[in-house]
Design an enzyme around this catalytic site. Sequence first.
Site, PDB file in Angstrom:
ATOM      1  N   ASP A  42      52.083 -26.946  19.071  1.00 27.17           N
ATOM      2  CA  ASP A  42      51.893 -28.006  20.060  1.00 27.17           C
ATOM      3  C   ASP A  42      52.348 -27.616  21.453  1.00 27.17           C
ATOM      4  OD1 ASP A  42      54.653 -27.983  19.427  1.00 27.17           O
ATOM      5  OD2 ASP A  42      54.844 -30.050  20.134  1.00 27.17           O
ATOM      6  N   ASP A  68      54.168 -23.807  13.795  1.00 31.54           N
ATOM      7  CA  ASP A  68      55.374 -23.988  14.593  1.00 31.54           C
ATOM      8  C   ASP A  68      56.203 -25.095  13.949  1.00 31.54           C
ATOM      9  OD1 ASP A  68      57.126 -23.772  16.830  1.00 31.54           O
ATOM     10  OD2 ASP A  68      56.148 -25.504  17.733  1.00 31.54           O
ATOM     11  N   ASP A  90      53.151 -21.541  21.697  1.00 26.78           N
ATOM     12  CA  ASP A  90      52.290 -21.276  20.539  1.00 26.78           C
ATOM     13  C   ASP A  90      50.911 -20.768  20.939  1.00 26.78           C
ATOM     14  OD1 ASP A  90      54.298 -22.381  18.805  1.00 26.78           O
ATOM     15  OD2 ASP A  90      53.653 -24.364  19.466  1.00 26.78           O
TER      16      ASP A  90
END
Length: 1068
Positions: A781, A412, A785
Site C-alpha cells: 500500500d 507488505d 512497495d
Amino acid sequence: SALSILANLTHVICAFGRDERRVDSRTIYVGHRPCPATDTFIPPKFCDNRIVSSKYTVWNFLPKNLFEQFRRIANFYFLIIFLVQVIVDTPTSPVTSGLPLFFVITVTAIKQGYEDWLRHKADNEVNKYLVTVLEDGRRARKESEKIKVGDVVEVVEDETFPCDLILLQSSREDETCFVTTASLDGESNHKTHYTVPDTEKGLESLSATVECEQPQPDLYKFVGRIRFVTFFSLCVVSLRSLGPENLLLKGATLKNTQKIYGVAVYSGMETKMALNYQGKSQKRSVVEKSINAFLLVYLCILVSKALVCTTLKYVWQSQPGQEEPWYNQKTQKEKDANLYLNMFTDFLSFMVLFNFIIPVSMYVTVEMQKFLGSFFISWDKDFFDPEIQEGALVNTSDLNEELGQVEYVFTDKTGTLTQNSMEFIECCIDGFQYKNRDSSTELDGFCVTDGPEEEELFLRALCLCHTVQVKESTELRGFIASSPDEVALVKGAMKYGFTFLGMESKNMRVMNRDKDVETYELLHVLNFDPVRRRMSVIVRSKCGDIMLFCKGADSSIFPRVRQEEVDRISMHVERNATEGYRTLCVAYKLLSSEEYAQADAGLREARLALDDREEKLMAVYNQVETGMSLIGATAVEDRLQEEAAETMEALQRAGMKVWSTCYACRLFQRGTELLELTVRTLEDGGRRREERLHEVLSAFSFSPRSWTSAKQDYGFIIDGATLSLVFNSSPDSSHYKSLFLQICQNCTTVLCCRMAPLQKAQIVNMVKNSKGSPITLSIGDGANDVSMILEAHIGIGIKGKEGRQAVRNSDYAIPKLKHLKKLLLGHGHLYYVRIAHLVQYFFYKNLCFILPQFLYQFFCGSSQQPLYDAAYLTMYNICFTSMPILAYSLLEQHICMEVLMSNATLYRDVAKNAMLRWSPFLYWTLLGVYQGLLFFFGVRFLFSNPALQDNGQVFGNWSYGTIVFTVLVFTVTLKLAMDTRHWTWINHFVIWGSLAFYMFFSFFWGGIIWPFLRQQRLYFVFANMLRSVSAWLVIILLILLSLLPEILLLVLRKPRWPHSRQVRYTHI
C-alpha cells in the site's frame, strides 16, 4: 598574512573536496558559495531535479511502440504475410490480413499511449510543483525540477521534501523536525530528525561545504560531514559528522514543524526514492507465452503444407502434357521466368492460401476479451469499500488470466495485512498481569509483588523510555513518534494514571497518579537498533538520581538481567507472543556518578567519530546496558485487517506460497518448524557474519530434515541485514543465493523483517527467475512497495492510508486485503479458464477451416485453387465464429463464484498453466484433424454421384466448398455450445444468431448480382444446394459424426468440476 592563510586554507578545503570525489564521494557548496579564494571556482555537475517515470516521448513513441509490438511473433508474422500479399500475386486480397493487423496495432498503441500519458501527467505534477529557494539571501519561488544540488530550500508544514536535504535549521526550539515517510517505507508514524549542530542562524552568510557519499538506494544509511568556515578576526574551521538523522528524504512530509531549511544533496533520479524505483517494464502473461509456443507449432504446420503443395505442383507439372495444357497456354513472359523464382513465388502463394490456419483474429478477440473482462472486476460490488467510497481499479487488463496462475504471494505488513493501528492490550509487572486499571490477576503462584512502588517505577519507565512528542495546537492530547507501538505504550501508561506531558528544553514532564508533575532531564537516548533490538534513555531526576530505562525484545533484555527476574515474567511473554502480540520487556538501572561520567564521555566520543561510528556506539551501548533490573513486560497489538488471516489461509490452501513481513496473521500454522536466519542468529557464534552465514545456510540446506514430508511444514524467517549478505557482490554470493532459494522454496511460508524497498524487489526477482519461472504476485500500500509491485508478474496496490503511489504503479488496486481472495480464487480462476478455452478453440476451429483447403489441393493439381469463396475466407473469423467465443470468454462460469470462494483447492486444478499444456493442445489438434478429414471426405463421398438435384444438374466445385463450409460453421459453433456451462440470454443470442446470420448472408450474398464484383462465384449456389435432400442429409450426418466424440466424452467422463446448478441446489 591573514589573506594568504585564508587562501591556503581554502585551497586545502577545495582540494580535499576534489580528492573526495576521486574516492566515490561528492562535495557540495551550501548556497553555491565556495570558500573565498583566488582559485577559479568550477561548480560540479549534478543531475537536475526532474523525476521521469514515463516510458515514451512525443518523438520516440511511434518507432519505440511499433518496435515493441512487432517483437511479438504473431504481429511480426502477419506483417510479413501482409507484405507478401502486397508484393506477390496471391489467391487472396491483402485486406484479409492487413486490416486485422492494423486494428490490433492501433488499439494496443492507443492503450499504451494513454497509460504513458497518465505517467507524464503524474511526473509533471511533481516536477512543476512550486518550492521556495534562498538565492542571495532572498526567498524565490521556482519549479521543483529547477532545484540544483547546493540550493538552500525552505519547506513548510505538510509539504513534501522536493529532493534529499540536509537539515540546517528548524522552527522548533529543540532544533528538530518531524517527518512522515509513508510514501517511502509505508510507516505513517512521525520520525524525528535533527539539525546540524552549530549551524549559524543566518543562512545568508553561511559558508559551509558538505562532503558525502555518492547516491545509493539504502533509505536508512547516510555518511557525510559538513565543514563550517567562520570569518571574524581569525578563520575557524569546524567539522561535524552527518548521519541519517540529518537527512530529509524526497517524498517524506514535514509534520508538526512550521518550517525548515535544508541544503539539497541529492536531486532528481539520484534521490533515494528514485533509486528505489524500478522502471516499469512490459509485463506479459503466461498465456501469451503459450500462444507463442502454439503459434510456432502451427507455423511449422503451415510451412510444411506449403512445401508439400509446392513440391506436388511441380511433380504433377513434370508429367507430359500437364505443364502447358492446350486450354491454358503460357505467355512468353511466363516461359522466360526463372524456374526457382517461380517455385519460390508459388511457395509464398501457398503460404498465403493456408495463412488462415494462423488465427489473426484471435489477437483481436483476446484484446477485446481482456479489455471488456476487466470491467467485471471494476463492477464487482463485493470490492466496494464504504469507508473510502471506492471499489477495485484495473490499471492493466493484459494480466487478467495471470490472476489464476499465482504461485508466490509477496505481501507488505503495515497497512496491508494490518490496520497500522497499535493498541495497548496488557502488561505484566513482577509476574502479575494487568488488563484493566482496577484489576490484577496473579498467574504465577510463586511471585510476590512489591506493591505500588514497583508499579509506579514500571509506569515511569513507559513514560520516559521513548522518543514520543506531544502534538501541538490541539484540544485533545495526541502523540507523534517514530514507532506506533511507542505511542501505544505511552497511552497504555495513561490508563494506569501516568501521563507524559511532553518535552521542555531537554526536560521530560510526567504527571503521576497524584496529579503531581515530575520533571526529568533527558541526558542521552540510546536509539533502537535491529541488532540490539532495544532502546534506552538516561535521565536525571530532580533529586539528582541518574537512571537508565531500557525496553526491548525479550531475547535482548533477558541476558542483561538476573535469572530469577526472568523466571517471573517469561511465562507471560511467551503466552503473549503465541497469541500474536508484540511483546517488549522493560528494565532499569540506577547509575552512579562515575558510571554516568564514563558512559557520557564514551557516547560523545563515538558520536563524533567519522569512521566505524556505529560499531563504537554499539560498544558503549552494550557496556552501559548491563546489570539491569527487570521490571515487567508489555503486550501491544497491531490489529490485522478484517479477514486478513482468513485470506492468507485461503491462499495457502489454494497452493500459493506466502512471503510476508507479518508474524501474527496465521502464516505459520501449529506444528510449523521455524528456521531463523537473522543478524541475531549470525551474532551467536562470535565469528564473522559471512562465515556464520555460510554455516547456517548449509545447516538448513543439508540437514537430514525431510523437505518432502507431507506431515511437516517449514517456515523461514530472515531480516534485511542478513539478506544484504546473501545478495552482496562477493564471489560466494551466487552460492549463498542458491542455498537461500533452495530453503525458501521448500518452506510453505517465509517471513521477511525490516526490508528496504530494493531488497523486496530483489527477493521477488530471485524467485521469479528461479527454475520453472513461477508466477509471482506482490501486494502493498505504500511507495516502499512500488519496486516490489513492479518487479512481480502481478502487482496489487491497496487503497490504504499511505498515499496512492502503490495504486498508481500497480496492475490492479483493491481497497482491502480481504478482496485479494475473490480477486484470485474467483475472478482469476474464471479468467484463466475462459481465455485458455478461447486460445485452444481458436487454433482448433482454424485447423478445421484450413485442413479441407489443404486436402483439396490433392484433387486440383496443386493449382492454388481456393476451396471457399473469398467472402467466406474473410468472414469466417470476423463474423461467423467470432461472437460466440467472445461471449463465452466473458460470461462462462464452469463453477459458480460461491464454490470457488468456499473451496480454495479448486484453484490448484488450473495452476501451472494446466489448460494450456501440450496434452490439452494435442487433444484439440487431433479433434480438429479428425473433423477436418470428416468434413472433406464426407462431402467427397456425397459427390461420388454429382447429380444431386431433381433435374439432374451437376454440382460444381463451389457447391462442394459451400457444403464443407456449412458443416464447418455449424460444427464449431455447436461444439462451443456443448462446452458452455453457464447460459445467459447473450450466449443464446450470439450462438443461434451467428448461425442464423450465416444462413442469411449466404442467401443474400448468392441471391443478388453485385455490380462491384468482376466474377460472382456463389450466384444461387447456396439456394440450389439446399434444394437437394442428399445435401441436407450429409450436412446433418456429418455434424453429428463430428460431434460424436465430444458427446461420448460428455456422457461417459466424470465431471471435472461440480455443475453450477448443482451447487446452487445444494446451497438451497
